[in-house]
Write a protein that holds these residues in place. Structure first.
Motif, PDB file in Angstrom:
ATOM      1  N   LEU A 414      58.828  86.299  77.078  1.00  0.00           N
ATOM      2  CA  LEU A 414      57.430  86.404  77.708  1.00  0.00           C
ATOM      3  C   LEU A 414      56.526  85.420  77.542  1.00  0.00           C
ATOM      4  N   ALA A 415      56.360  85.023  76.148  1.00  0.00           N
ATOM      5  CA  ALA A 415      55.220  84.019  75.854  1.00  0.00           C
ATOM      6  C   ALA A 415      55.699  82.741  76.465  1.00  0.00           C
ATOM      7  N   ALA A 416      57.207  82.329  76.425  1.00  0.00           N
ATOM      8  CA  ALA A 416      57.373  81.087  77.412  1.00  0.00           C
ATOM      9  C   ALA A 416      57.241  81.131  78.737  1.00  0.00           C
ATOM     10  N   GLY A 417      57.772  82.068  79.267  1.00  0.00           N
ATOM     11  CA  GLY A 417      57.767  82.214  80.642  1.00  0.00           C
ATOM     12  C   GLY A 417      56.243  82.683  81.242  1.00  0.00           C
ATOM     13  N   LEU A 418      55.336  83.312  80.687  1.00  0.00           N
ATOM     14  CA  LEU A 418      54.042  83.666  81.136  1.00  0.00           C
ATOM     15  C   LEU A 418      52.905  82.684  80.923  1.00  0.00           C
ATOM     16  N   GLY A 419      53.445  81.686  79.634  1.00  0.00           N
ATOM     17  CA  GLY A 419      52.485  80.709  79.249  1.00  0.00           C
ATOM     18  C   GLY A 419      52.485  79.405  79.781  1.00  0.00           C
ATOM     19  N   LEU A 420      53.916  79.092  80.199  1.00  0.00           N
ATOM     20  CA  LEU A 420      54.179  77.809  80.832  1.00  0.00           C
ATOM     21  C   LEU A 420      54.371  77.842  82.370  1.00  0.00           C
ATOM     22  N   TYR A 421      54.477  78.980  82.855  1.00  0.00           N
ATOM     23  CA  TYR A 421      55.135  78.935  84.198  1.00  0.00           C
ATOM     24  C   TYR A 421      54.004  79.832  85.183  1.00  0.00           C
ATOM     25  N   THR A 422      53.224  80.632  84.750  1.00  0.00           N
ATOM     26  CA  THR A 422      52.054  81.246  85.170  1.00  0.00           C
ATOM     27  C   THR A 422      50.545  80.941  84.983  1.00  0.00           C
ATOM     28  N   PRO A 423      49.683  81.225  85.776  1.00  0.00           N
ATOM     29  CA  PRO A 423      48.105  80.854  85.388  1.00  0.00           C
ATOM     30  C   PRO A 423      47.726  81.584  84.381  1.00  0.00           C
ATOM     31  N   LEU A 424      48.330  82.386  83.445  1.00  0.00           N
ATOM     32  CA  LEU A 424      48.089  83.142  82.296  1.00  0.00           C
ATOM     33  C   LEU A 424      47.841  82.014  81.257  1.00  0.00           C
ATOM     34  N   GLU A 425      48.756  81.236  81.271  1.00  0.00           N
ATOM     35  CA  GLU A 425      48.519  80.133  80.034  1.00  0.00           C
ATOM     36  C   GLU A 425      48.685  80.738  78.774  1.00  0.00           C
ATOM     37  N   GLY A 426      47.380  80.627  78.127  1.00  0.00           N
ATOM     38  CA  GLY A 426      47.496  80.795  76.700  1.00  0.00           C
ATOM     39  C   GLY A 426      47.675  82.392  76.847  1.00  0.00           C
ATOM     40  N   ILE A 427      46.704  82.982  77.335  1.00  0.00           N
ATOM     41  CA  ILE A 427      47.039  84.796  77.469  1.00  0.00           C
ATOM     42  C   ILE A 427      48.269  85.191  77.786  1.00  0.00           C
ATOM     43  N   GLY A 428      49.001  84.516  78.668  1.00  0.00           N
ATOM     44  CA  GLY A 428      50.372  84.882  78.634  1.00  0.00           C
ATOM     45  C   GLY A 428      51.253  84.661  77.397  1.00  0.00           C
ATOM     46  N   VAL A 429      50.883  83.624  76.538  1.00  0.00           N
ATOM     47  CA  VAL A 429      51.701  83.506  75.280  1.00  0.00           C
ATOM     48  C   VAL A 429      51.312  84.565  74.404  1.00  0.00           C
ATOM     49  N   TRP A 430      50.176  84.918  74.297  1.00  0.00           N
ATOM     50  CA  TRP A 430      49.844  86.137  73.562  1.00  0.00           C
ATOM     51  C   TRP A 430      50.338  87.584  74.093  1.00  0.00           C
ATOM     52  N   ILE A 431      50.650  87.527  75.289  1.00  0.00           N
ATOM     53  CA  ILE A 431      51.192  88.869  75.791  1.00  0.00           C
ATOM     54  C   ILE A 431      52.335  89.093  75.393  1.00  0.00           C
ATOM     55  N   GLY A 432      53.251  87.655  75.295  1.00  0.00           N
ATOM     56  CA  GLY A 432      54.545  87.610  74.789  1.00  0.00           C
ATOM     57  C   GLY A 432      54.780  87.885  73.377  1.00  0.00           C
ATOM     58  N   LEU A 433      53.535  87.652  72.445  1.00  0.00           N
ATOM     59  CA  LEU A 433      53.691  88.065  71.259  1.00  0.00           C
ATOM     60  C   LEU A 433      53.439  89.565  71.043  1.00  0.00           C
ATOM     61  N   ALA A 434      52.680  89.929  71.910  1.00  0.00           N
ATOM     62  CA  ALA A 434      52.368  91.603  71.784  1.00  0.00           C
ATOM     63  C   ALA A 434      53.674  92.369  72.293  1.00  0.00           C
ATOM     64  N   ALA A 435      54.327  91.694  73.194  1.00  0.00           N
ATOM     65  CA  ALA A 435      55.501  92.374  73.715  1.00  0.00           C
ATOM     66  C   ALA A 435      56.608  92.461  72.446  1.00  0.00           C
ATOM     67  N   GLY A 436      56.629  91.511  71.967  1.00  0.00           N
ATOM     68  CA  GLY A 436      57.750  91.119  70.875  1.00  0.00           C
ATOM     69  C   GLY A 436      57.227  92.099  69.705  1.00  0.00           C
ATOM     70  N   LEU A 437      56.105  92.427  69.204  1.00  0.00           N
ATOM     71  CA  LEU A 437      55.609  93.339  68.219  1.00  0.00           C
ATOM     72  C   LEU A 437      55.974  94.685  68.604  1.00  0.00           C
ATOM     73  N   ALA A 438      55.590  95.134  70.267  1.00  0.00           N
ATOM     74  CA  ALA A 438      55.693  96.430  70.555  1.00  0.00           C
ATOM     75  C   ALA A 438      57.036  96.846  70.428  1.00  0.00           C
TER      76      ALA A 438
END
Length: 462
Positions: A414-438
Motif C-alpha cells: 500500500l505504501a508504494a502503490g498509494l505513495g507513488l501511483y496516486t495523488p495521496l503521495e506522502g499520505i499514501g506512504v503513511w497509510i501503508g505504514l498504518a496498514a502494516g501495523l494494523a
C-alpha cells in the motif's frame, strides 16, 4: 523481585508491570536523547559530516538493534527459570553467560559488516565524498558494537531480577558521558585532539565501554545481583542454552529487521516523491518514534512478567500479565493519538519551529502525516506489547513470519502503490505504514488470545 507462583490480583499485576515498565521506558527515551546529542554536535561540523553520520548510523543502528533483539532472548529464558525455581542461581547465570558469548560472536560479525560500509554506500549510489566520510566514521564506530550489545544483555539481566531503575540511571549517566566525549573529541577540548567526525565515533565507543563497565559495577555492588556471579566460570560453554538463545533470539532479530526495513524503505519512497515530503516524514516519524518508546518499555516488561508465570506454569498469571501490559501500552497510545490530532504543532516544536515561514510547507505535510500516525497509535501499541507477551512464552518464530508478512505485503504494497501511483503521495506512504501495523496487531493479538489452543501453554487446563 520474586514472582508469585499463584496468580496476582489485577491491581497487583498492573502495579508490578508499571514498576518494571516505567524505568525501562525512561531508559528508552534517554537512549533516544543520546542519539539526539550526537546529531546536535555533528551538525556543527557541516552538512557533509551530518549526512555521512546519518548513513553510518543507519547501518550501525540496524545491526546493533537486531543483535540486541538476538541476545535479548536471555530475558524470557531467565524469567522462566526464575518462575520455575527461584532464585535459580545456576540456570540464570548460564543463560546470561551464553548471552554474553553470543554478544561477542554476533558483535564481531557486525564489526566486519560495518567495515564494509564505504563500498556498500558507493554501490548504492552515494556521493564518493560522503561515502568516504562515512567509511572513516564507521572505522571507529564499529568498536562500540560488542560493548553495546553486551551492555544490553546486562540490562536484561538487571531488569529481569527486578532492578530496572539501574538501566535508567546508567543510561542517563551515559548521556553525560556522550556529551562530554563529543565536546572533547570533535572540537579538541579538555586537551583532547580535534578529530571532527571521527571524534563523535570515539565518544560513542567510550560511552559504550563505560556503560558496560557501569553495569558490571552495579551488579557487583548489588547483593541480590552479585550472588548470581554471572562472570563466574565464564569460559565454560553451555551449548544447549546457547542453542535455546539462538532459537528464540534469531526470529526476534529478523522481526526487528523486517520492521526497521519497512520504515527505512518508507524514507526511500518519500525521497522519490520529493524533498519537502522526505523532510516532513523525518520529523513526523521522530515524534512517532518518541511516543513508541513507552509501549516498547511496556513490551519489555510484558516479556519478563509473562515469562515469570510461564516458568511457574501458571496460566492465569500469564493471562493477567499479558492483558495488563496491553491495557497499559494501548492506554498510553490513546493519549498520544489525541495529542497528534489536537496539538500537532506543539509536538513539532520539539524538532522545528512551526511559526517560521520557511518551515510552512514541511509543517503542513508533517501535520497530515501525524493525523495518520494518530490513527495507528493504538495498533502500534498493541502489536509491540503483544509481541513482547508472546516472547515471554518463548514464542518468536510465528510472530516473525507475521511481522514479515504484515509489514512487507499490505504495508509496503500500500505504501508504494498509494505513495507513488496516486495523488495521496506522502499520505499514501503513511497509510501503508498504518496498514502494516494494523495487520501485525490483529494477527499478533489473535495469536495471543488463542495461545492455549495453539499449544503455547501445554500446562493449561483444557
Amino acid at each position: 523481585m520474586q514472582p508469585a507462583t499463584t496468580p496476582p490480583t489485577w491491581k497487583r499485576e498492573f502495579t508490578a508491570t508499571l514498576r518494571l515498565a516505567g524505568p525501562l521506558a525512561a531508559a528508552n527515551l534517554l537512549q533516544m536523547l543520546t542519539y539526539a546529542i550526537d546529531v546536535m554536535f555533528i551538525a556543527r561540523l557541516g552538512e557533509a559530516e551530518l549526512a555521512a553520520s546519518a548513513l553510518g548510523i543507519a547501518i550501525f543502528g540496524l545491526l546493533s538493534w537486531a543483535l540486541t533483539g538476538l541476545t535479548g532472548a536471555v530475558a524470557p529464558l531467565a524469567a522462566a527459570e526464575l518462575g520455575a525455581r527461584a532464585p535459580a542461581l545456576r540456570p540464570v547465570r548460564r543463560s546470561v553467560r551464553m548471552a554474553l558469548w553470543l554478544s561477542v560472536m554476533s558483535g564481531a560479525g557486525a564489526m566486519v559488516l560495518c567495515s564494509l560500509s564505504e563500498p556498500f554506500m558507493l554501490a548504492t549510489g552515494q556521493l564518493p565524498r560522503i561515502a568516504a566520510l562515512a567509511g572513516e566514521y564507521m572505522e571507529v564506530l564499529l568498536w562500540a558494537t560488542i560493548p553495546m550489545i553486551a551492555a544490553s544483555v546486562l540490562r536484561n539481566f538487571v531488569s529481569t531480577l527486578g532492578r530496572p531503575v539501574l538501566a535508567t540511571m546508567i543510561t542517563g549517566a551515559g548521556i553525560g558521558v556522550n556529551a562530554l566525549g563529543n565536546y572533547a573529541f570533535i572540537f579538541g577540548n579538555f586537551g583532547a585532539p580535534a578529530l571532527g567526525l571521527q571524534g563523535a565515533a570515539w565518544a560513542t565507543v567510550a560511552t559504550s565501554v563505560i556503560t558496560f563497565a557501569a553495569y558490571v559495577l552495579a551488579i557487583r555492588l548489588d547483593p541480590r545481583l552479585h550472588r548470581y556471579h554471572i562472570f563466574g566460570f565464564f569460559w565454560r560453554p553451555d551449548w544447549a542454552r546457547f542453542a535455546a538463545l539462538m532459537k528464540i533470539g534469531t526470529p526476534i532479530a529478523l522481526t526487528v529487521l523486517a520492521e526497521a526495513g519497512i520504515f527505512a524503505t518508507a524514507a526511500f519512497l518519500m525521497g522519490l516523491i520529493g524533498a519537502p515530503q522526505l523532510a516532513a516524514h523525518t520529523v513526523a516519524l521522530q515524534i512517532a518514534a518518541l511516543c513508541f518508546q513507552i509501549p516498547s518499555g511496556v513490551s519489555q516488561a510484558a516479556t519478563i512478567r509473562v515469562g515469570y508465570f510461564h516458568g511457574a506454569r501458571e496460566a492465569i498469571g500469564v493471562a493477567r500479565a499479558g492483558w495488563a501490559a496491553m491495557a497499559l501500552g494501548t492506554g498510553f497510545m490513546v493519549l498520544t493519538a489525541i495529542a497528534m490530532l489536537t496539538v500537532p504543532e506543539w509536538l513539532l516544536y520539539v524538532y522545528v519551529d512551526p511559526s517560521q515561514p520557511a518551515n510552512a510547507d514541511m509543517v503542513k505535510l508533517a501535520i497530515g502525516y501525524l493525523a495518520v500516525a494518530a490513527a495507528f497509535q493504538l495498533t502500534d501499541g498493541i502489536q509491540v506489547v503483544a509481541a513482547g507477551a508472546l516472547r515471554g512464552l518463548q514464542d518468536t518464530r510465528m510472530p516473525m513470519w507475521i511481522a514479515i508478512f504484515a509489514y512487507w505485503v499490505p504495508g509496503f504494497g500500500l505504501a508504494a502503490g498509494l505513495g507513488l501511483y496516486t495523488p495521496l503521495e506522502g499520505i499514501g506512504v503513511w497509510i501503508g505504514l498504518a496498514a502494516g501495523l494494523a495487520c501485525a496487531a490483529a494477527l499478533l493479538l489473535t495469536r495471543w488470545h488463542w495461545r492455549g489452543r495453539l499449544g503455547l501453554l501445554e500446562y493449561a487446563k483444557t
